[in-house]
Design an enzyme around this catalytic site. Structure first.
Site, PDB file in Angstrom:
ATOM      1  N   THR A 157      -5.061  -3.446   9.761  1.00  0.00           N
ATOM      2  CA  THR A 157      -4.093  -4.037   8.826  1.00  0.00           C
ATOM      3  C   THR A 157      -3.676  -5.438   9.273  1.00  0.00           C
ATOM      4  OG1 THR A 157      -3.244  -1.863   8.230  1.00  0.00           O
ATOM      5  CG2 THR A 157      -1.795  -3.741   7.806  1.00  0.00           C
ATOM      6  N   LYS A 193      18.655   8.152  21.889  1.00  0.00           N
ATOM      7  CA  LYS A 193      17.588   8.151  22.888  1.00  0.00           C
ATOM      8  C   LYS A 193      17.381   6.742  23.424  1.00  0.00           C
ATOM      9  CE  LYS A 193      16.869  12.089  20.652  1.00  0.00           C
ATOM     10  NZ  LYS A 193      17.732  12.432  19.510  1.00  0.00           N
ATOM     11  N   HIS A 239       6.516  -1.394  28.289  1.00  0.00           N
ATOM     12  CA  HIS A 239       7.749  -1.829  27.601  1.00  0.00           C
ATOM     13  C   HIS A 239       8.119  -3.277  27.972  1.00  0.00           C
ATOM     14  CE1 HIS A 239      11.977  -0.145  26.349  1.00  0.00           C
ATOM     15  NE2 HIS A 239      11.630  -1.218  25.669  1.00  0.00           N
ATOM     16  N   ALA A 253       0.817  -1.218   0.000  1.00  0.00           N
ATOM     17  CA  ALA A 253       0.000   0.000   0.000  1.00  0.00           C
ATOM     18  C   ALA A 253       0.851   1.268   0.000  1.00  0.00           C
ATOM     19  CB  ALA A 253      -0.913  -0.003   1.225  1.00  0.00           C
ATOM     20  N   LYS A 299      -0.633  -8.866  16.180  1.00  0.00           N
ATOM     21  CA  LYS A 299       0.098  -9.939  15.493  1.00  0.00           C
ATOM     22  C   LYS A 299      -0.343 -11.302  16.049  1.00  0.00           C
ATOM     23  CE  LYS A 299       2.969  -9.639  12.781  1.00  0.00           C
ATOM     24  NZ  LYS A 299       2.948  -9.533  11.302  1.00  0.00           N
ATOM     25  N   THR A 347       6.043 -12.420  14.839  1.00  0.00           N
ATOM     26  CA  THR A 347       7.058 -11.869  15.735  1.00  0.00           C
ATOM     27  C   THR A 347       7.143 -12.665  17.038  1.00  0.00           C
ATOM     28  OG1 THR A 347       7.567  -9.916  17.083  1.00  0.00           O
ATOM     29  CG2 THR A 347       5.273 -10.220  16.517  1.00  0.00           C
ATOM     30  N   ASP A 348       8.300 -12.600  17.679  1.00  0.00           N
ATOM     31  CA  ASP A 348       8.452 -13.226  19.003  1.00  0.00           C
ATOM     32  C   ASP A 348       7.663 -12.466  20.072  1.00  0.00           C
ATOM     33  OD1 ASP A 348      10.052 -10.938  19.168  1.00  0.00           O
ATOM     34  OD2 ASP A 348      11.852 -11.986  19.863  1.00  0.00           O
ATOM     35  N   GLU A 349       7.218 -11.242  19.732  1.00  0.00           N
ATOM     36  CA  GLU A 349       6.517 -10.434  20.748  1.00  0.00           C
ATOM     37  C   GLU A 349       5.160 -11.007  21.131  1.00  0.00           C
ATOM     38  OE1 GLU A 349       6.510  -6.234  20.092  1.00  0.00           O
ATOM     39  OE2 GLU A 349       8.530  -6.241  19.284  1.00  0.00           O
ATOM     40  N   ASN A 388      14.792  -7.744  13.867  1.00  0.00           N
ATOM     41  CA  ASN A 388      15.695  -7.703  12.717  1.00  0.00           C
ATOM     42  C   ASN A 388      16.491  -6.401  12.719  1.00  0.00           C
ATOM     43  OD1 ASN A 388      14.298  -9.495   9.928  1.00  0.00           O
ATOM     44  ND2 ASN A 388      13.814  -9.818  12.069  1.00  0.00           N
ATOM     45  N   ASP A 391      10.243   6.290  29.354  1.00  0.00           N
ATOM     46  CA  ASP A 391      10.104   4.886  28.950  1.00  0.00           C
ATOM     47  C   ASP A 391       8.867   4.698  28.069  1.00  0.00           C
ATOM     48  OD1 ASP A 391      10.843   2.271  28.764  1.00  0.00           O
ATOM     49  OD2 ASP A 391      10.742   1.850  30.917  1.00  0.00           O
TER      50      ASP A 391
HETATM   51  P1  NAD Z   1       7.795  -2.323   7.764  1.00  0.00           P
HETATM   52  O1  NAD Z   1       6.938  -1.453   8.623  1.00  0.00           O
HETATM   53  O2  NAD Z   1       9.157  -1.862   7.396  1.00  0.00           O
HETATM   54  O3  NAD Z   1       7.041  -2.617   6.374  1.00  0.00           O
HETATM   55  C1  NAD Z   1       5.677  -2.920   6.306  1.00  0.00           C
HETATM   56  C2  NAD Z   1       5.249  -2.824   4.835  1.00  0.00           C
HETATM   57  O4  NAD Z   1       3.873  -3.195   4.763  1.00  0.00           O
HETATM   58  C3  NAD Z   1       5.384  -1.423   4.245  1.00  0.00           C
HETATM   59  O5  NAD Z   1       5.975  -1.492   2.974  1.00  0.00           O
HETATM   60  C4  NAD Z   1       3.958  -0.925   4.155  1.00  0.00           C
HETATM   61  O6  NAD Z   1       3.736  -0.009   3.085  1.00  0.00           O
HETATM   62  C5  NAD Z   1       3.204  -2.236   3.941  1.00  0.00           C
HETATM   63  N1  NAD Z   1       1.806  -2.157   4.383  1.00  0.00           N
HETATM   64  C6  NAD Z   1       1.352  -1.688   5.569  1.00  0.00           C
HETATM   65  N2  NAD Z   1       0.006  -1.753   5.606  1.00  0.00           N
HETATM   66  C7  NAD Z   1      -0.395  -2.291   4.413  1.00  0.00           C
HETATM   67  C8  NAD Z   1      -1.659  -2.606   3.855  1.00  0.00           C
HETATM   68  N3  NAD Z   1      -2.795  -2.404   4.520  1.00  0.00           N
HETATM   69  N4  NAD Z   1      -1.679  -3.157   2.624  1.00  0.00           N
HETATM   70  C9  NAD Z   1      -0.535  -3.384   1.922  1.00  0.00           C
HETATM   71  N5  NAD Z   1       0.683  -3.086   2.406  1.00  0.00           N
HETATM   72  C10 NAD Z   1       0.758  -2.540   3.632  1.00  0.00           C
HETATM   73  O7  NAD Z   1       7.826  -3.736   8.475  1.00  0.00           O
HETATM   74  P2  NAD Z   1       9.016  -4.789   8.602  1.00  0.00           P
HETATM   75  O8  NAD Z   1       9.885  -4.397   9.729  1.00  0.00           O
HETATM   76  O9  NAD Z   1       9.587  -5.040   7.267  1.00  0.00           O
HETATM   77  O10 NAD Z   1       8.173  -6.071   9.084  1.00  0.00           O
HETATM   78  C11 NAD Z   1       7.630  -6.970   8.131  1.00  0.00           C
HETATM   79  C12 NAD Z   1       6.864  -8.041   8.869  1.00  0.00           C
HETATM   80  O11 NAD Z   1       7.729  -8.717   9.761  1.00  0.00           O
HETATM   81  C13 NAD Z   1       5.691  -7.525   9.712  1.00  0.00           C
HETATM   82  O12 NAD Z   1       4.631  -8.437   9.599  1.00  0.00           O
HETATM   83  C14 NAD Z   1       6.244  -7.511  11.130  1.00  0.00           C
HETATM   84  O13 NAD Z   1       5.230  -7.698  12.067  1.00  0.00           O
HETATM   85  C15 NAD Z   1       7.180  -8.701  11.078  1.00  0.00           C
HETATM   86  N6  NAD Z   1       8.323  -8.644  12.005  1.00  0.00           N
HETATM   87  C16 NAD Z   1       9.203  -7.606  11.955  1.00  0.00           C
HETATM   88  C17 NAD Z   1      10.291  -7.604  12.804  1.00  0.00           C
HETATM   89  C18 NAD Z   1      11.321  -6.508  12.773  1.00  0.00           C
HETATM   90  O14 NAD Z   1      12.246  -6.538  13.579  1.00  0.00           O
HETATM   91  N7  NAD Z   1      11.233  -5.538  11.882  1.00  0.00           N
HETATM   92  C19 NAD Z   1      10.475  -8.641  13.710  1.00  0.00           C
HETATM   93  C20 NAD Z   1       9.527  -9.668  13.759  1.00  0.00           C
HETATM   94  C21 NAD Z   1       8.464  -9.669  12.883  1.00  0.00           C
HETATM   95  O1  TDX Z   2      14.566   5.479  20.285  1.00  0.00           O
HETATM   96  C1  TDX Z   2      14.405   4.369  20.794  1.00  0.00           C
HETATM   97  N1  TDX Z   2      14.997   4.099  22.004  1.00  0.00           N
HETATM   98  C2  TDX Z   2      14.883   2.895  22.625  1.00  0.00           C
HETATM   99  O2  TDX Z   2      15.435   2.699  23.733  1.00  0.00           O
HETATM  100  C3  TDX Z   2      13.627   3.337  20.161  1.00  0.00           C
HETATM  101  C4  TDX Z   2      12.958   3.583  18.839  1.00  0.00           C
HETATM  102  C5  TDX Z   2      13.536   2.112  20.787  1.00  0.00           C
HETATM  103  N2  TDX Z   2      14.140   1.903  21.999  1.00  0.00           N
HETATM  104  C6  TDX Z   2      14.069   0.560  22.606  1.00  0.00           C
HETATM  105  C7  TDX Z   2      12.703  -0.078  22.669  1.00  0.00           C
HETATM  106  C8  TDX Z   2      13.034  -1.549  22.540  1.00  0.00           C
HETATM  107  O3  TDX Z   2      13.420  -2.062  23.819  1.00  0.00           O
HETATM  108  O4  TDX Z   2      14.853  -0.286  21.744  1.00  0.00           O
HETATM  109  C9  TDX Z   2      14.255  -1.582  21.632  1.00  0.00           C
HETATM  110  C10 TDX Z   2      13.930  -1.849  20.175  1.00  0.00           C
HETATM  111  O5  TDX Z   2      12.887  -0.973  19.797  1.00  0.00           O
HETATM  112  P1  TDX Z   2      12.252  -1.005  18.327  1.00  0.00           P
HETATM  113  O6  TDX Z   2      13.325  -0.877  17.311  1.00  0.00           O
HETATM  114  O7  TDX Z   2      11.136  -0.026  18.306  1.00  0.00           O
HETATM  115  O8  TDX Z   2      11.738  -2.514  18.209  1.00  0.00           O
HETATM  116  P2  TDX Z   2      10.712  -3.389  19.100  1.00  0.00           P
HETATM  117  O9  TDX Z   2       9.682  -2.544  19.744  1.00  0.00           O
HETATM  118  O10 TDX Z   2      11.519  -4.292  19.977  1.00  0.00           O
HETATM  119  O11 TDX Z   2       9.976  -4.230  17.934  1.00  0.00           O
HETATM  120  C11 TDX Z   2      10.705  -4.684  16.775  1.00  0.00           C
HETATM  121  O12 TDX Z   2      10.999  -6.049  16.873  1.00  0.00           O
HETATM  122  C12 TDX Z   2       9.904  -6.952  16.850  1.00  0.00           C
HETATM  123  C13 TDX Z   2       9.898  -4.440  15.496  1.00  0.00           C
HETATM  124  O13 TDX Z   2       9.609  -3.058  15.397  1.00  0.00           O
HETATM  125  C14 TDX Z   2       8.642  -5.258  15.488  1.00  0.00           C
HETATM  126  O14 TDX Z   2       7.966  -5.110  14.246  1.00  0.00           O
HETATM  127  C15 TDX Z   2       9.010  -6.698  15.659  1.00  0.00           C
HETATM  128  O15 TDX Z   2       7.878  -7.514  15.750  1.00  0.00           O
END
Ligand code: NAD
Ligand code: TDX
Length: 330
Positions: A98, A204, A276, A34, A153, A122-124, A179, A272
């Protein structure tokens, strides 16, 4: 084979598309995205000319569009989601839409055309763990999400499994840890720090900084999804984690400051995050034993590579940075 990838313009999806097109020269990919604030076609510049790649801008909630695309695909790899916890706290509604309804819309189409549905989660969904223990999440850990994002999720995971049990839909699920790597939005912890330091600002740290995540290099995640798509068992869930063991956010900030040659006084402890989660750790024994996958990219080395990537790709992140920061001043 044709894969329908949802959310392929996001962080993990774009890395996955690049990985797959390189590794499987016979396969085609349709990317349905999207282009929300998190979707960025600049992340796919190097693949957009490929005759094996096509991009469709559209919403996973659009049942007609989703039906047409699912019909054309052999498998669906579902990344599309609202993914940022801080945004979910400010505006949870879109996460329900979504992540839950969007996944449901895709599942309905997958059921109609009986297509394999791989769900990225996700592991969350398992909640959080105590500091100072050896506990880790595994496939048998009960679900206990604590945030609007992780609850959405978790809801989507349950619906995916329900479609398998009730309708016999072929499915697989991966639940992975945090990731890191190239093309991650600068609202997330590691890229936010790197880009703040490049701009001469502070890093931060939320609360006491003694929060622990399990860090997975994004290409290891792509390899894990590949292993599950190629060899995974229908109906199964696999947990995917990285090579870190209990590195706190504060430790990561110190590492990034050291890599970038900046002093520790650039750390700012800020308010915080509500609710969290304290600690995540992932036991990836199942995917290792059954599918032969293990992470290959060490955290220390690939953190340095990630810092270098952001230093060399300012034109990619700069347009996203101001908007990323605006959520933190709401
Ligand atoms: P991201 O936020 O970078 O990307 C999400 C993408 O989905 C974007 O390109 C956005 O445009 C698209 N999107 C959002 N809503 C939409 C909709 N309604 N229709 C079509 N497209 C839409 O996310 P990411 O970090 O790449 O994560 C990808 C997947 O992996 C997610 O399902 C997330 O829950 C999961 N995940 C991410 C992490 C992480 O650390 N980033 C960890 C565990 C699981
Ligand atoms: O500015 C910051 N300062 C800070 O201390 C931000 C943005 C985050 N944090 C902390 C919060 C978390 O303990 O860092 C840790 C990581 O934060 P995020 O990058 O926001 O990730 P988190 O909330 O752990 O979730 C990520 O991993 C699991 C992804 O965003 C999720 O999509 C995924 O499912």
């Amino acid at each position: 084979m044709t894969l329908l990838v949802t959310g392929g313009a996001g962080f993990i999806g774009s890395n996955f598309i690049r990985y797959w097109l390189e590794k499987y020269p016979e396969d085609d990919i349709i990317n349905l995205d999207a282009l929300t604030y998190a979707g960025n076609l600049a992340s796919l510049k190097d693949v957009e000319q490929s005759s094996r790649y096509s991009f469709i801008q559209g919403n996973i909630l659009d049942a007609d569009l989703v039906g047409d695309l699912v019909e054309k695909a052999d498998k669906i790899v579902h990344f599309a989601a609202e993914s940022h916890n801080d945004r979910a706290i400010l505006d949870p509604g879109i996460f329900i839409e979504t992540n839950i309804k969007g996944t449901f819309t895709l599942l309905e189409a997958a059921k109609k055309y009986n297509k394999h549905f791989h769900h990225i989660s996700t592991d969350e969904v398992f909640g959080h763990l105590e500091l100072g223990t050896d506990d880790a999440f595994s496939e048998t850990t009960p679900y206990a999400p604590r945030s609007p994002y992780s609850a959405s999720k978790a809801g989507s995971d349950h619906i995916v499994r329900a479609y398998h049990e009730t309708y016999g839909l072929p499915i697989t699920i991966t639940n992975c840890s945090n990731n890191f790597g190239p093309y991650q939005h600068p609202e997330k912890f590691i890229p936010r720090m790197i880009t703040d330091i490049i701009d001469g600002g502070t890093v931060k740290i939320y609360g006491d900084g003694l929060y622990v995540r399990d860090w997975l290099y994004v290409l290891d995640h792509c390899r894990a999804i590949d292993a599950v798509l190629s060899k995974g068992k229908n109906g199964e869930t696999y947990l995917v984690g990285g090579m870190t063991s209990d590195v706190s956010n504060k430790d990561i900030a110190l590492k990034v400051l050291e890599i970038m040659g900046v002093s520790e006084d650039k750390i700012a402890y800020v308010a915080d995050r509500p609710g969290h989660d304290r600690r995540y750790a992932v036991d990836w024994t199942k995917i290792h034993n059954e599918l032969g996958w293990q992470p290959e990219h060490s955290f220390e080395e690939w953190l340095k590579e990630t810092v270098a990537w952001y230093q060399n790709h300012e034109s990619w992140w700069r347009p996203l940075k101001e908007r990323a920061e605006s959520i933190y001043t709401k």
